[in-house]
Design a protein around this motif. Structure first.
Motif, mmCIF file in Angstrom:
data_model
loop_
_atom_site.group_PDB
_atom_site.id
_atom_site.type_symbol
_atom_site.label_atom_id
_atom_site.label_comp_id
_atom_site.label_asym_id
_atom_site.label_seq_id
_atom_site.Cartn_x
_atom_site.Cartn_y
_atom_site.Cartn_z
ATOM 1 N N MET A 101 0.926 -1.233 0.204
ATOM 2 C CA MET A 101 0.031 -0.188 -0.158
ATOM 3 C C MET A 101 0.873 1.285 -0.023
ATOM 4 N N GLY A 152 -0.198 4.089 0.427
ATOM 5 C CA GLY A 152 -0.774 4.987 1.723
ATOM 6 C C GLY A 152 -1.044 6.509 1.238
ATOM 7 N N GLN A 180 4.566 9.426 1.496
ATOM 8 C CA GLN A 180 5.766 8.498 1.614
ATOM 9 C C GLN A 180 6.625 9.408 2.196
ATOM 10 N N GLN A 198 4.140 11.507 7.641
ATOM 11 C CA GLN A 198 3.548 10.234 8.177
ATOM 12 C C GLN A 198 3.406 10.276 9.645
ATOM 13 N N LYS A 218 -4.863 0.073 10.851
ATOM 14 C CA LYS A 218 -3.787 -0.429 10.154
ATOM 15 C C LYS A 218 -3.304 0.949 9.270
ATOM 16 N N LEU A 219 -4.112 2.109 9.139
ATOM 17 C CA LEU A 219 -3.681 3.300 8.652
ATOM 18 C C LEU A 219 -2.556 3.899 9.613
ATOM 19 N N ASP A 258 0.340 1.899 9.643
ATOM 20 C CA ASP A 258 1.381 2.231 8.355
ATOM 21 C C ASP A 258 1.969 3.572 8.552
ATOM 22 N N SER A 259 1.466 4.378 9.413
ATOM 23 C CA SER A 259 2.084 5.444 9.455
ATOM 24 C C SER A 259 3.537 5.659 10.113
ATOM 25 N N TYR A 264 5.928 3.113 9.967
ATOM 26 C CA TYR A 264 7.118 2.177 9.457
ATOM 27 C C TYR A 264 7.059 2.394 7.753
ATOM 28 N N GLU A 265 7.890 2.024 6.940
ATOM 29 C CA GLU A 265 7.933 1.881 5.657
ATOM 30 C C GLU A 265 7.173 0.830 4.983
ATOM 31 N N ARG A 322 4.500 -1.406 4.319
ATOM 32 C CA ARG A 322 2.834 -1.236 4.119
ATOM 33 C C ARG A 322 2.281 -2.665 3.397
ATOM 34 N N PHE A 366 -4.696 3.797 0.655
ATOM 35 C CA PHE A 366 -4.435 3.240 1.895
ATOM 36 C C PHE A 366 -5.434 2.258 2.370
#
Length: 302
Positions: free
Chosen positions: A12, A14, A17, A22, A78-79, A82-83, A85-86, A88, A175
Motif C-alpha cells: 500500500m 498510503g 511517503q 507520516q 492499519k492506517l 502504516d504511518s 514504518y515504511e 505497508r 491506503f
C-alpha cells in the motif's frame, strides 16, 4: 483462484511517503480513531442504560454507532500502523478480508440510514400510529434486513474480485483495499466488472440517497400542519440525520457512480467517508439532541 494469480501480497502506498508527513498523519488519525470509537461507544452505552431512550429512533442510533465503531476499526488501525514504518504490505487474503468487511459495514450503514429516515417519516407523518407500526419486532427485522443487504452487497463485490487475475505489479495506490485500486492491478480488461461495480455500489448509493431526499421532502411538507415547537424538534432531529446522510452518501456516490477509474482526490474522499464520518456521527447526534445529552448527564451522575 491460485492459478490466476502469482502474487501473495500487496504493498500500500498510503497517503504519503514523506516521513514527517507520516508522523503528522499518525497523530491525527490516532486522535480521530480514539474520538470516533469513544464517542460511538458512549452513545451505545447511554442508549442501553437510559430508560428514557427506549424509542425505535435510539435503537437504530445505537445500531449505527455499533456499525461506525466496527467500520472505523476495520481500516483506521492499519492506517495508523502504516504511518509508523515504511513497510505497508498486506497479504492477498488480508486485503480481501478488509475489503469484504468494509463493504459489509458500508452497505449495512447505507440501508440502516434509509431505515432511520423511514422511522422519522412514520413518527412525524403518522404520529398516532407510530407505536403500532414501529414495533420491536419490526425494528429488529429492519436491522436484520440491513445486515443481510450489506452482506449480499459485499459478497457480490468479493466475487467480482475473486474472478480477477493478478500477475503483477502489486502496488496499490491507496491506503485501503478497495475495488477500483484492485481493478487497476488486474491483468485483464476490467470494463465489464467496472460497470458491475457501478450497478452494485453506485446505483445502490444513488437510489437510497434519492429515497432519503424524497422522504425528507414529504416530512418537510407535513410539518406545515404542526405547531412551532413540534416543527423545531422535528427539524433538529431530521437535520442531524440528513447531515449524517450527506456526509456518507455524497462521497460514496462520487467514488462509485463513475466508470472504473481512480483520481488523485479519491484518497482524500475515502479518508472523509471511511475515517472522519464515523467520528462526526456521534458529535452530530449528541450536539443536536437534548435527550441524548440529558441522558449522558444522568448516566454520568450515577
Amino acid at each position: 483462484m491460485d492459478s490466476s494469480r502469482n502474487i501473495t501480497e500487496f504493498f500500500m502506498l498510503g497517503l504519503s511517503q514523506n516521513s514527517e508527513v507520516q508522523r503528522v498523519l499518525f497523530v491525527f488519525f490516532l486522535i480521530v480513531y480514539l474520538v470516533s470509537v469513544g464517542g460511538n461507544l458512549l452513545i451505545m452505552i447511554t442508549i442501553i442504560f437510559s430508560p428514557t431512550l427506549g424509542s425505535p429512533m435510539y435503537f437504530f442510533l445505537s445500531c449505527l454507532s455499533f456499525i461506525d465503531t466496527c467500520y472505523s476499526s476495520c481500516m483506521t488501525p492499519k492506517l495508523i500502523a502504516d504511518s509508523l514504518y515504511e513497510g505497508r504490505a498486506i497479504s492477498f487474503e488480508g486485503c480481501l478480508v478488509q475489503f469484504f468487511v468494509a463493504h459489509l459495514l458500508g452497505g449495512t450503514e447505507i440501508i440502516l440510514l434509509t431505515v432511520m429516515a423511514y422511522d422519522r417519516y412514520v413518527a412525524i407523518c403518522k404520529p398516532l400510529h407510530y407505536t403500532t407500526i414501529m414495533t420491536r419486532h419490526l425494528c429488529a427485522l429492519l436491522v436484520g434486513v440491513a445486515w443481510l443487504g450489506g452482506f449480499l452487497h459485499s459478497l457480490v463485490q468479493l466475487l467480482l474480485v475473486l474472478q480477477l487475475p493478478f500477475c503483477g505489479p502489486n502496488v496499490i495506490n491507496h491506503f485501503v483495499c478497495d475495488l477500483y485500486p484492485l481493478l487497476e492491478l488486474a491483468c485483464t480488461n476490467t470494463y465489464v466488472i467496472g460497470m458491475l461495480v457501478v450497478a452494485n455500489s453506485g446505483v445502490i448509493c444513488l437510489l437510497n440517497f434519492l429515497m432519503l431526499v424524497a422522504s425528507y421532502a414529504v416530512i418537510l411538507r407535513s410539518l406545515r400542519c404542526h405547531g412551532a415547537e413540534a416543527r423545531r424538534k422535528a427539524l433538529s432531529t431530521c437535520g442531524a440525520h440528513f447531515t449524517v446522510v450527506a456526509l456518507f452518501f455524497v462521497p460514496c456516490i462520487f467514488i462509485y457512480m463513475r466508470p472504473s477509474s481512480t483520481l488523485s482526490i479519491d484518497k482524500i474522499v475515502a479518508v472523509f467517508y471511511c475515517i472522519l464520518t464515523p467520528m462526526f456521527n456521534p458529535l452530530i447526534y449528541t450536539l443536536r439532541n437534548a435527550e441524548v445529552k440529558n441522558a449522558m448527564k444522568n448516566l454520568w451522575k450515577k
